[in-house]
Write a protein that holds these residues in place. Structure first.
Motif, mmCIF file in Angstrom:
data_model
loop_
_atom_site.group_PDB
_atom_site.id
_atom_site.type_symbol
_atom_site.label_atom_id
_atom_site.label_comp_id
_atom_site.label_asym_id
_atom_site.label_seq_id
_atom_site.Cartn_x
_atom_site.Cartn_y
_atom_site.Cartn_z
ATOM 1 N N SER A 177 15.670 -4.845 7.783
ATOM 2 C CA SER A 177 15.999 -3.501 7.312
ATOM 3 C C SER A 177 14.782 -2.693 6.886
ATOM 4 C CB SER A 177 16.975 -3.583 6.134
ATOM 5 O OG SER A 177 18.186 -4.174 6.533
ATOM 6 N N ARG A 178 13.721 -3.381 6.449
ATOM 7 C CA ARG A 178 12.576 -2.661 5.906
ATOM 8 C C ARG A 178 11.261 -3.276 6.358
ATOM 9 N NH1 ARG A 178 14.589 -1.852 -0.356
ATOM 10 N NH2 ARG A 178 16.071 -0.174 0.051
ATOM 11 N N LEU A 179 10.292 -2.384 6.585
ATOM 12 C CA LEU A 179 8.922 -2.774 6.885
ATOM 13 C C LEU A 179 8.049 -2.207 5.766
ATOM 14 C CD1 LEU A 179 7.010 -4.081 9.016
ATOM 15 C CD2 LEU A 179 6.767 -1.794 10.007
ATOM 16 N N VAL A 180 7.347 -3.067 5.038
ATOM 17 C CA VAL A 180 6.549 -2.641 3.891
ATOM 18 C C VAL A 180 5.071 -2.624 4.254
ATOM 19 C CG1 VAL A 180 5.877 -3.180 1.517
ATOM 20 C CG2 VAL A 180 8.239 -3.539 2.249
ATOM 21 N N LEU A 181 4.419 -1.485 4.037
ATOM 22 C CA LEU A 181 2.966 -1.411 4.181
ATOM 23 C C LEU A 181 2.345 -2.280 3.096
ATOM 24 C CD1 LEU A 181 2.648 2.405 4.794
ATOM 25 C CD2 LEU A 181 2.046 0.637 6.414
ATOM 26 N N PHE A 182 1.630 -3.331 3.504
ATOM 27 C CA PHE A 182 1.242 -4.375 2.559
ATOM 28 C C PHE A 182 -0.253 -4.653 2.597
ATOM 29 C CE2 PHE A 182 1.442 -9.083 1.402
ATOM 30 C CZ PHE A 182 1.487 -8.822 0.048
ATOM 31 N N SER A 183 -0.922 -4.424 1.460
ATOM 32 C CA SER A 183 -2.360 -4.665 1.359
ATOM 33 C C SER A 183 -2.696 -5.934 0.593
ATOM 34 C CB SER A 183 -3.037 -3.481 0.667
ATOM 35 O OG SER A 183 -2.690 -3.451 -0.710
ATOM 36 N N GLY A 184 -1.699 -6.517 -0.083
ATOM 37 C CA GLY A 184 -1.983 -7.665 -0.940
ATOM 38 C C GLY A 184 -2.407 -7.261 -2.330
ATOM 39 N N GLY A 185 -2.368 -5.955 -2.645
ATOM 40 C CA GLY A 185 -2.714 -5.469 -3.975
ATOM 41 C C GLY A 185 -1.517 -5.429 -4.906
ATOM 42 N N ASN A 230 -11.297 -4.830 2.839
ATOM 43 C CA ASN A 230 -10.131 -5.168 3.659
ATOM 44 C C ASN A 230 -10.021 -6.657 3.969
ATOM 45 O OD1 ASN A 230 -9.065 -5.058 6.958
ATOM 46 N ND2 ASN A 230 -7.747 -4.287 5.329
ATOM 47 N N HIS A 231 -11.147 -7.332 4.178
ATOM 48 C CA HIS A 231 -11.085 -8.772 4.491
ATOM 49 C C HIS A 231 -10.409 -9.532 3.358
ATOM 50 C CE1 HIS A 231 -12.157 -12.741 5.962
ATOM 51 N NE2 HIS A 231 -12.659 -13.008 4.768
ATOM 52 N N GLN A 232 -10.791 -9.232 2.118
ATOM 53 C CA GLN A 232 -10.189 -9.917 0.980
ATOM 54 C C GLN A 232 -8.725 -9.521 0.813
ATOM 55 O OE1 GLN A 232 -11.564 -12.347 -0.550
ATOM 56 N NE2 GLN A 232 -13.655 -12.099 0.211
ATOM 57 N N GLU A 233 -8.423 -8.252 1.085
ATOM 58 C CA GLU A 233 -7.033 -7.802 1.023
ATOM 59 C C GLU A 233 -6.169 -8.605 1.996
ATOM 60 O OE1 GLU A 233 -7.022 -3.087 -0.155
ATOM 61 O OE2 GLU A 233 -7.297 -3.631 1.942
ATOM 62 N N ILE A 234 -6.652 -8.768 3.204
ATOM 63 C CA ILE A 234 -5.885 -9.483 4.217
ATOM 64 C C ILE A 234 -5.628 -10.922 3.787
ATOM 65 C CG2 ILE A 234 -5.977 -10.441 6.563
ATOM 66 C CD1 ILE A 234 -7.407 -7.858 7.419
ATOM 67 N N GLN A 235 -6.654 -11.585 3.262
ATOM 68 C CA GLN A 235 -6.475 -12.967 2.822
ATOM 69 C C GLN A 235 -5.424 -13.066 1.721
ATOM 70 O OE1 GLN A 235 -7.935 -15.319 4.711
ATOM 71 N NE2 GLN A 235 -8.611 -13.473 5.795
ATOM 72 N N SER A 236 -5.473 -12.128 0.787
ATOM 73 C CA SER A 236 -4.475 -12.097 -0.285
ATOM 74 C C SER A 236 -3.087 -11.848 0.279
ATOM 75 C CB SER A 236 -4.834 -11.010 -1.300
ATOM 76 O OG SER A 236 -3.819 -10.860 -2.277
ATOM 77 N N ALA A 237 -2.981 -10.878 1.180
ATOM 78 C CA ALA A 237 -1.686 -10.537 1.768
ATOM 79 C C ALA A 237 -1.083 -11.722 2.523
ATOM 80 C CB ALA A 237 -1.836 -9.336 2.691
ATOM 81 N N LEU A 238 -1.913 -12.422 3.275
ATOM 82 C CA LEU A 238 -1.421 -13.571 4.030
ATOM 83 C C LEU A 238 -0.946 -14.684 3.103
ATOM 84 C CD1 LEU A 238 -4.063 -13.760 6.924
ATOM 85 C CD2 LEU A 238 -1.723 -12.883 7.034
ATOM 86 N N ARG A 239 -1.684 -14.922 2.011
ATOM 87 C CA ARG A 239 -1.267 -15.949 1.039
ATOM 88 C C ARG A 239 0.088 -15.606 0.436
ATOM 89 N NH1 ARG A 239 -6.706 -15.665 -0.649
ATOM 90 N NH2 ARG A 239 -6.102 -14.363 -2.423
ATOM 91 N N ILE A 240 0.257 -14.350 0.084
ATOM 92 C CA ILE A 240 1.508 -13.936 -0.566
ATOM 93 C C ILE A 240 2.670 -14.030 0.415
ATOM 94 C CG2 ILE A 240 2.702 -11.960 -1.596
ATOM 95 C CD1 ILE A 240 -0.095 -11.188 -2.781
ATOM 96 N N CYS A 241 2.452 -13.622 1.652
ATOM 97 C CA CYS A 241 3.502 -13.746 2.662
ATOM 98 C C CYS A 241 3.898 -15.207 2.865
ATOM 99 C CB CYS A 241 3.043 -13.138 3.986
ATOM 100 S SG CYS A 241 3.023 -11.332 4.005
ATOM 101 N N LYS A 242 2.913 -16.085 2.885
ATOM 102 C CA LYS A 242 3.204 -17.508 3.041
ATOM 103 C C LYS A 242 3.973 -18.044 1.848
ATOM 104 C CE LYS A 242 0.992 -21.970 3.967
ATOM 105 N NZ LYS A 242 -0.304 -22.671 4.219
ATOM 106 N N LYS A 243 3.570 -17.644 0.650
ATOM 107 C CA LYS A 243 4.225 -18.123 -0.571
ATOM 108 C C LYS A 243 5.696 -17.746 -0.587
ATOM 109 C CE LYS A 243 4.141 -17.681 -5.609
ATOM 110 N NZ LYS A 243 3.392 -17.147 -6.785
ATOM 111 N N TYR A 244 6.000 -16.522 -0.200
ATOM 112 C CA TYR A 244 7.375 -16.035 -0.248
ATOM 113 C C TYR A 244 8.113 -16.170 1.086
ATOM 114 C CZ TYR A 244 6.443 -13.988 -4.842
ATOM 115 O OH TYR A 244 6.130 -13.798 -6.172
ATOM 116 N N ASN A 245 7.442 -16.772 2.067
ATOM 117 C CA ASN A 245 8.054 -16.969 3.386
ATOM 118 C C ASN A 245 8.503 -15.638 3.989
ATOM 119 O OD1 ASN A 245 8.874 -18.552 5.596
ATOM 120 N ND2 ASN A 245 10.958 -18.744 4.797
ATOM 121 N N ILE A 246 7.605 -14.666 3.959
ATOM 122 C CA ILE A 246 7.881 -13.335 4.492
ATOM 123 C C ILE A 246 7.178 -13.195 5.840
ATOM 124 C CG2 ILE A 246 7.579 -10.855 4.130
ATOM 125 C CD1 ILE A 246 7.547 -11.442 1.115
ATOM 126 N N ARG A 247 7.928 -12.839 6.856
ATOM 127 C CA ARG A 247 7.331 -12.602 8.163
ATOM 128 C C ARG A 247 6.411 -11.389 8.075
ATOM 129 N NH1 ARG A 247 11.563 -12.153 12.613
ATOM 130 N NH2 ARG A 247 11.529 -14.423 12.419
#
Length: 221
Positions: free
Chosen positions: A11-19, A47-64
């Motif tokens: 239903s939703r696509l979130v613009l995600f920076s990991g911040g 941006n490199h650090q943002e991406i790493q943070s964003a990927l970790r959070i997506c993995k933690k919450y099992n978010i595609r």
């Protein structure tokens, strides 16, 4: 592009920076609707650090997630955040003197436009951006007027609904909401210097620290 999978039930696509702000928006959204994250790769110092943070959070919450490289869109843009040398980043709160150097021209407009096209392609009906009221005096592409105009343009151009749930929230209020959602803000990344650990001196670090302190939240990042 990474992990872009057709899913008509999303239903939703979130613009995600990991911040702080976008993490709160992402977790807030997924509590109510099936949600995916869109992470942009672009040539900012942090941006490199943002991406790493964003990927970790997506993995933690099992978010595609969708990781999309739009670096070429910023060729020729002028901003301190697009330079290779972080020494040009001011060590102070946001003010009118230093904000002009930190502005990436029309960044949110570009992000929203690309994200809207992707959402339309994936049949995702809503797009979420996490701008907030603290940005209004500083960034013209964060204001209520801008969001209202983009909401109309996105709807008429793609049929996608643009949501800005925090447009009139302060950073303090966003963190307060996130605490209620049990978000671990130590996993987020919000530092213009782009160093592995937060510098705690640049404008975005200071803004986050102030919001944490206002909520009696003490974390190390």
């Amino acid at each position: 592009m990474e992990e872009i999978i057709q899913n008509n039930k999303v239903s939703r696509l979130v613009l995600f920076s990991g911040g702080v702000d976008s993490t709160t928006a992402l977790i807030w959204s997924m509590q109510m609707q099936p949600t995916e994250a869109l992470i942009f790769k672009y040539p900012s110092i942090h941006n490199h650090q943002e991406i790493q943070s964003a990927l970790r959070i997506c993995k933690k919450y099992n978010i595609r997630h969708h990781l999309l490289d739009i670096s070429s869109l910023f060729v020729g843009f002028k901003s301190a955040l697009l330079q290779s040398d972080s020494s040009c980043i001011p060590q102070a709160y946001y003010d009118k003197e230093n904000i002009s150097s930190l502005l990436i021209p029309f960044r949110n407009g570009i992000f929203i436009s690309v994200a809207s096209g992707l959402a339309q392609s994936l049949n995702i009906p809503s797009l979420v951006i996490a701008n907030h009221s603290g940005d209004h005096p500083l960034y013209p592409d964060c204001t209520q007027a801008f969001i209202d105009a983009m909401r109309q343009a996105v709807w008429h151009g793609s049929g996608v609904e643009l949501l800005s749930p925090f447009c009139n929230y302060s950073k303090k209020e966003i963190v307060q909401l996130g605490m209620g959602l049990h978000i671990d803000y130590s996993q987020t990344y919000s530092c213009y210097k782009g160093t592995p650990k937060h510098c705690n001196q640049c404008p975005t670090c200071l803004e986050s620290l102030e919001a944490f302190m206002a909520n009696n939240l003490h974390i190390e990042r």
